[in-house]
Structures are given as structure tokens and as C-alpha cells.
Write a protein that holds these residues in place. Structure first.
Motif, PDB file in Angstrom:
ATOM      1  N   GLU A 136       0.828  -1.214   0.000  1.00  0.00           N
ATOM      2  CA  GLU A 136       0.000   0.000   0.000  1.00  0.00           C
ATOM      3  C   GLU A 136       0.856   1.255   0.000  1.00  0.00           C
ATOM      4  OE1 GLU A 136      -4.087  -1.311   2.340  1.00  0.00           O
ATOM      5  OE2 GLU A 136      -2.342  -0.680   3.499  1.00  0.00           O
ATOM      6  N   SER A 138      -6.800 -10.940   1.212  1.00  0.00           N
ATOM      7  CA  SER A 138      -6.539  -9.899   0.213  1.00  0.00           C
ATOM      8  C   SER A 138      -7.636  -8.845   0.137  1.00  0.00           C
ATOM      9  CB  SER A 138      -6.355 -10.543  -1.170  1.00  0.00           C
ATOM     10  OG  SER A 138      -7.519 -11.269  -1.529  1.00  0.00           O
ATOM     11  N   ARG A 139      -8.597  -8.855   1.050  1.00  0.00           N
ATOM     12  CA  ARG A 139      -9.719  -7.912   0.958  1.00  0.00           C
ATOM     13  C   ARG A 139      -9.246  -6.465   1.033  1.00  0.00           C
ATOM     14  NH1 ARG A 139     -13.410 -10.472   5.568  1.00  0.00           N
ATOM     15  NH2 ARG A 139     -11.314 -10.803   6.413  1.00  0.00           N
ATOM     16  N   ARG A 140      -8.297  -6.206   1.905  1.00  0.00           N
ATOM     17  CA  ARG A 140      -7.795  -4.838   2.033  1.00  0.00           C
ATOM     18  C   ARG A 140      -7.055  -4.409   0.777  1.00  0.00           C
ATOM     19  NH1 ARG A 140      -3.915  -3.047   7.076  1.00  0.00           N
ATOM     20  NH2 ARG A 140      -2.901  -1.257   6.076  1.00  0.00           N
ATOM     21  N   LEU A 141      -6.254  -5.299   0.203  1.00  0.00           N
ATOM     22  CA  LEU A 141      -5.544  -4.969  -1.038  1.00  0.00           C
ATOM     23  C   LEU A 141      -6.522  -4.738  -2.185  1.00  0.00           C
ATOM     24  CD1 LEU A 141      -2.525  -7.473  -1.051  1.00  0.00           C
ATOM     25  CD2 LEU A 141      -2.417  -4.979  -0.826  1.00  0.00           C
ATOM     26  N   ALA A 142      -7.613  -5.517  -2.220  1.00  0.00           N
ATOM     27  CA  ALA A 142      -8.571  -5.440  -3.333  1.00  0.00           C
ATOM     28  C   ALA A 142      -9.267  -4.086  -3.406  1.00  0.00           C
ATOM     29  CB  ALA A 142      -9.607  -6.552  -3.200  1.00  0.00           C
ATOM     30  N   GLU A 143      -9.239  -3.326  -2.318  1.00  0.00           N
ATOM     31  CA  GLU A 143      -9.873  -2.011  -2.323  1.00  0.00           C
ATOM     32  C   GLU A 143      -9.106  -1.021  -3.210  1.00  0.00           C
ATOM     33  OE1 GLU A 143     -10.143  -0.770   1.695  1.00  0.00           O
ATOM     34  OE2 GLU A 143     -11.604  -2.314   2.275  1.00  0.00           O
ATOM     35  N   ARG A 144      -7.801  -1.258  -3.428  1.00  0.00           N
ATOM     36  CA  ARG A 144      -6.980  -0.305  -4.180  1.00  0.00           C
ATOM     37  C   ARG A 144      -6.264  -0.916  -5.376  1.00  0.00           C
ATOM     38  NH1 ARG A 144      -2.848   2.574  -0.388  1.00  0.00           N
ATOM     39  NH2 ARG A 144      -2.355   3.502  -2.430  1.00  0.00           N
ATOM     40  N   ASP A 195      -5.493  -4.328  -8.299  1.00  0.00           N
ATOM     41  CA  ASP A 195      -6.051  -5.420  -9.103  1.00  0.00           C
ATOM     42  C   ASP A 195      -5.461  -6.725  -8.559  1.00  0.00           C
ATOM     43  OD1 ASP A 195      -6.957  -7.202 -10.954  1.00  0.00           O
ATOM     44  OD2 ASP A 195      -5.962  -6.281 -12.683  1.00  0.00           O
ATOM     45  N   VAL A 196      -6.168  -7.364  -7.626  1.00  0.00           N
ATOM     46  CA  VAL A 196      -5.643  -8.525  -6.912  1.00  0.00           C
ATOM     47  C   VAL A 196      -6.068  -9.819  -7.600  1.00  0.00           C
ATOM     48  CG1 VAL A 196      -5.615  -9.769  -4.718  1.00  0.00           C
ATOM     49  CG2 VAL A 196      -5.653  -7.265  -4.733  1.00  0.00           C
ATOM     50  N   ARG A 197      -5.114 -10.711  -7.784  1.00  0.00           N
ATOM     51  CA  ARG A 197      -5.385 -12.016  -8.392  1.00  0.00           C
ATOM     52  C   ARG A 197      -4.728 -13.099  -7.531  1.00  0.00           C
ATOM     53  NH1 ARG A 197      -4.269 -10.454 -14.783  1.00  0.00           N
ATOM     54  NH2 ARG A 197      -5.322  -8.414 -14.679  1.00  0.00           N
ATOM     55  N   SER A 198      -5.418 -14.214  -7.382  1.00  0.00           N
ATOM     56  CA  SER A 198      -4.905 -15.336  -6.593  1.00  0.00           C
ATOM     57  C   SER A 198      -4.473 -16.460  -7.520  1.00  0.00           C
ATOM     58  CB  SER A 198      -5.983 -15.844  -5.624  1.00  0.00           C
ATOM     59  OG  SER A 198      -6.317 -14.842  -4.686  1.00  0.00           O
TER      60      SER A 198
END
Length: 546
Positions: free
Chosen positions: A432, A451-457, A459-462
């Protein structure tokens, strides 16, 4: 008009006055203030450690209580369908979940405690661990008042909880995961305090009913903690013979009632209950890979050695001196106080399996003797060190403090209270701080990172390590004209040898720039969904678009 005191009550009152309980009320107030300061510090430290690890499940054993507690709150079916542990901790967990749902204004859901790497709603999912923190602080209070009731000195109100507060194991068990051992330590310390607080009252309620009830609750927290009834039995058989048989019947009956209160479904599902208890007995008597030894002297040496390392050789010598001084000045109280930890030590020494957490209830009692040994040394020093009162007290305080600081395991204590936040939280904070919103962030499934917090800002992929395709990710980076940040298990030989975690050759060749590294533990075996013990070893690496 006040009723006259009985002979035993008057004797107890005289004993307390001689010990200084009422002679120096200012010292009692000062010790109580110190105890409050310890509780504030202990509560703050535990809460900080818990929040730094939030929202992760740090130990798979927590799920024994949380999955069943959450299901109880949603369905209203209070049968735990699990008896390898007694049910008291599971019911307390259910109540904690219910309290969390009330505070959050949500209806109970079984999903609250399901097998997940993190809790969906931390303010609800972590409620049982906040309950555990409360029980650990209450244990500190009971230990302080127990020490004062046993040996009289007001200083013990502060010194005994302080010694327990310096136990790294006690700290760890008070916040990392919901466990039966901290519940057991709380019940046992409360039972001993109640026994000592009422030991001079020769009445069936205080001599048999209450001790029996507390013994039953101790069994309901962990089966073999029924040994906490031994001091009450000793006091019973050492007392008046006139009502001994009646009191024996009462204490046995109340033990059964206390256990049934905590584990009622042992009656409603007796066959399954007996089967599960037999499995647990067999487990402890036959062995557990990585945590076993021959019964007898080897196990005795294990528990004594771990206790020596836990508190440090200096504080342990203080404790042994406290036991010796106790037998000289208050032999009855010392014998009563030692009965339970010695019985627990001997019992655990007869088993093949050893987990030091099983000895936690004894850890909660030993600081009483460490504190009393300190007080006894203080009294000896006061008689032999020349000088006026203030100078003498200052010299003694310096000498005792230096002795503790030089011999206590300060590095372990400091490390247990200053543990870094979970590596996954640290990685999220670092990303962040260092990357622009919209950057592609790829998180390895094996890390079980929330990853919920990262997904707010971002483009998160698992991705699983076994299917991670760098060429595909590089193409996505070119399309967005940006780089790709990868959050991966630490790439080292130890992980490479684990045949359950396969790494692509392109990652194995380390063609990625290392940006950030944190953590100290290996990644769990993802296929088996074993939850991590916290702080997994991870790396943040950069994949450029070129």
C-alpha cells in the motif's frame, strides 16, 4: 448485632493480622495500584499482539472450539459432538461469538468460525480470543489474591502477578488461539483462591460444596485438571471428623454436578462420549510424533527443564527458596498450594505424550512461590543490611532487581511482548505504501493471505504456485502498462524440497527482483489445508512488463 466469630475464623483473622494484612493498609492499597497497572499493561500488550495478527487463524486447534461454537449459535443445537476435550471452552466460545454478533448487530452464522485462513468479520471471529485475554487477566488477579491469602504479605498482590506476567508461555497461550489450557488455568487459580479465602470457615458450603463445584468445572475445562480437588480433599481430611463423611459425599456430588454443567451432553450421548475419551487416553499413553518420550524420569525431566527455562534459573531459585520459607513459616498453606502442581507434574510424567501447554495451570501457581521467596529474602535482608529504613529498602530493591534481570530470560520475555505483526499484514502495508492504485498484485494461494484490504486499491489475483504462469502475467502487465507485484512464499531450498508445493522453473530461477521479505515460518501444505502458526515466511517480488 454481629454474630460471634467461630474459633477457626478467629484463628484465620489473627493469622492475617500477624502477616500484616490489616497492620499496613497503605501497603495493601499500593499493591492494588500496582496490580491495576500490571493488568492495564497486560491487557494493552495482548490486545496489540492480537490486532497485529488479525484477522488470521494462527493455530488449527482453534477450530475445534470456533467451528462448533459458531454452529451452536446459529442452530441452537448445543451438542458439541466432540468430547476429546470437555465442552466448557466450546460453550464459552459460543457465548463469545454471540456477544460479538450482538455488538456488531448481526444474526449468528456458522460461517463465523469455519475453516478459513482469516475470519470474515474479525470483530466477531476474534471475540473468543478477546475472551481468552480477559480470562488470562482474571488469572493474574486470582494468583495475586491467592498469594496474599496464602502467605499474608500485601506485596504478594503485586509480585505474584508480575512473575506470571513475565512468562512467555502464559502470554502466548493468552492470545494466539482459543485453547482449553488457559481456561483451565483460570478455573484452577480461581479454585485455589476460593479454597484459601474460605479455609478457616468450617462449613459444608465452603468446605465441600464450592470446592466440589470448582473441581467439576476444572474437569470440564480439561479432564485431568480434576487434580485441583486434591488440596480441598487434604483440607477436608485434616479438619474436623464430625462431618467428614457428609462433606465427602457433598464434594463428590458437586464435582459431578460441576462437570455436568460444563459437559452436559456426556449424559445425552454417553457412548460417543466414552469412545472419544478412550481415544484421548490412548493418544496420550501411546505417543504423538514429535512430542513424545518414555514415561517416568524422561517426562519429569522434560517438564522441570522447560519450567527452569521458562522463568530463568534465578527466579526458579527464588521460587525454591519461597517453598522452603513457606514450609518453615506456613507449612500447612505451602503443602496445600503445592499439592496440585506436584500431582499434575507426576500425572503428566506417567504419559508418553508431552505438550508444555498441559502444564500451564502449574505455571500459574509457581509465581506465588517466586513472589514469596522474594518477600522472604527481603525480610532476611532487612534484618542484616545496616542503615536506616529508606536506604536499606533502596539497597534491597536494587539487589533483588539486578538478580532478576541477570538471571531471567529477558530476551525471550522481550521477544514475546515485542513480536512483529504477522508477515502478511506487513506485506499488505508495504505494498500500500509503495505502489500506485490499480497495480496488479498476484498472491500465492499457499500463503492464505487475506486480500480484501488490497482489493480495495489494487487489481488482486490469486494463483497457486503450481499454476503460476509468468508469461501470462507479463502480458497482463504490458496491457495495463504497469508492473506486477507477486506475494510468494519465501523461495528457498527448504520450500523447494517440499513435494507438496511445486514452483515453476521461471520462479525457481529467481528472475524476479526481490523487494520485501518478512516472516519466519514455512508455508503450510496447502493441499491438506493446515493452517499456519502465524508469520509465514514470504517475499514480495516485482515482475516487469519487459
Amino acid at each position: 448485632m454481629r454474630a460471634p466469630e467461630s474459633g477457626s475464623e478467629a484463628q484465620g483473622r489473627r493469622s492475617d493480622v500477624e502477616a500484616g494484612e490489616e497492620v499496613h493498609p497503605a501497603r495493601v492499597r499500593l499493591a492494588l495500584i500496582g496490580l491495576v497497572v500490571l493488568l492495564l499493561f497486560g491487557g494493552f500488550a495482548r490486545t496489540r499482539l492480537l490486532l497485529d495478527s488479525s484477522p488470521y487463524v494462527l493455530h488449527e486447534d482453534e477450530l475445534i472450539a470456533t467451528t462448533r461454537g459458531a454452529r451452536m449459535m446459529e442452530s441452537g443445537d448445543w451438542n458439541p459432538r466432540f468430547f476429546r476435550y470437555p465442552s466448557l471452552t466450546i460453550y464459552l466460545t459460543a457465548v463469545a461469538f454471540g456477544t460479538g454478533h450482538v455488538i456488531a448487530g448481526e444474526a449468528p452464522s456458522s460461517e463465523t468460525g469455519e475453516l478459513e485462513p482469516s475470519y470474515e468479520r474479525p470483530e466477531i471471529g476474534l471475540a473468543p480470543r478477546f475472551m481468552l485475554i480477559g480470562l488470562s487477566l482474571a488469572t493474574l488477579v486470582f494468583v495475586g489474591f491467592l498469594a496474599k491469602k496464602a502467605f499474608g504479605s500485601p506485596a504478594l498482590l503485586f509480585l505474584a502477578p508480575l512473575a506470571l506476567l513475565l512468562s512467555p508461555r502464559f502470554l502466548m497461550m493468552s492470545w494466539t488461539y482459543v485453547n482449553v489450557d488457559m481456561v483451565g488455568a483460570f478455573v484452577c487459580s480461581a479454585a485455589l483462591w476460593l479454597l484459601f479465602a474460605t479455609r478457616h470457615r468450617d462449613h459444608w458450603l465452603t468446605r465441600a460444596c464450592l470446592p466440589g463445584l470448582m473441581t467439576g468445572l476444572a474437569v470440564g475445562s480439561k479432564y485431568y485438571l480434576g487434580l485441583i480437588g486434591l488440596p480441598a480433599a487434604c483440607l477436608l481430611f485434616a479438619g474436623d471428623r464430625r462431618h467428614r463423611l457428609r462433606n465427602v459425599v457433598i464434594i463428590v456430588a458437586m464435582t459431578v454436578i460441576g462437570f455436568l454443567i460444563s459437559t452436559p451432553y456426556c449424559l445425552l450421548d454417553p457412548d460417543f462420549f466414552v469412545e472419544q475419551v478412550k481415544r484421548e487416553i490412548e493418544h496420550y499413553s501411546t505417543g504423538h510424533t514429535g512430542a513424545e518420550s518414555d514415561a517416568g524420569l524422561a517426562q519429569l525431566s522434560y517438564y522441570l527443564g522447560r519450567t527452569w527455562a521458562e522463568f530463568g534459573w534465578g527466579p526458579c531459585l527464588f521460587g525454591l527458596f519461597g517453598i522452603a520459607a513457606g514450609f518453615r513459616h506456613k507449612p500447612r498453606e505451602t503443602a496445600l498450594l503445592l499439592a496440585f502442581p506436584l500431582a499434575l507434574l507426576l500425572f503428566l510424567s506417567t504419559q508418553r505424550v508431552h505438550f508444555i501447554r498441559n502444564f500451564l495451570s502449574a505455571y500459574a501457581i509457581f509465581p506465588v512461590f517466586i513472589a514469596y521467596g522474594t518477600v522472604a529474602l527481603w525480610r532476611i535482608g532487612s534484618e542484616r543490611i545496616p542503615g536506616d529504613g529508606k536506604a536499606q529498602r533502596l539497597i534491597l530493591a536494587i539487589l533483588i532487581s539486578v538478580a532478576f534481570c541477570l538471571t531471567a530470560p529477558l530476551n525471550r520475555i522481550r521477544g514475546s511482548y515485542s513480536a512483529a505483526p504477522d508477515s502478511r499484514n506487513r506485506a499488505v502495508q508495504w505494498i500500500e505504501k509503495n505502489f500506485a492504485p490499480g497495480t496488479i498484485v498476484v498472491v500465492a494461494d499457499e500463503l492464505m493471505l487475506d486480500s480484501r484490504r488490497l482489493a480495495e486499491r489494487f487489481d488482486v489475483r490469486s494463483e497457486s504456485l503450481g499454476t503460476l504462469a509468468l508469461a501470462k502475467l507479463r502480458a497482463a502487465a504490458r496491457k495495463k502498462s504497469s508492473s506486477v507485484v507477486l506475494v510468494l512464499p519465501e523461495l528457498n531450498k527448504s520450500v523447494a524440497r517440499d513435494d507438496l508445493i511445486r514452483r515453476p522453473s521461471s520462479v525457481q530461477e529467481r528472475k524476479l527482483d526481490l523487494l520485501f521479505r518478512a516472516g519466519s515460518h514455512r508455508v503450510p501444505r496447502a493441499e491438506k489445508r493446515l493452517l499456519h502458526l502465524g508469520n509465514p515466511s514470504l517475499e514480495v517480488r516485482l515482475l516487469t512488463a519487459q
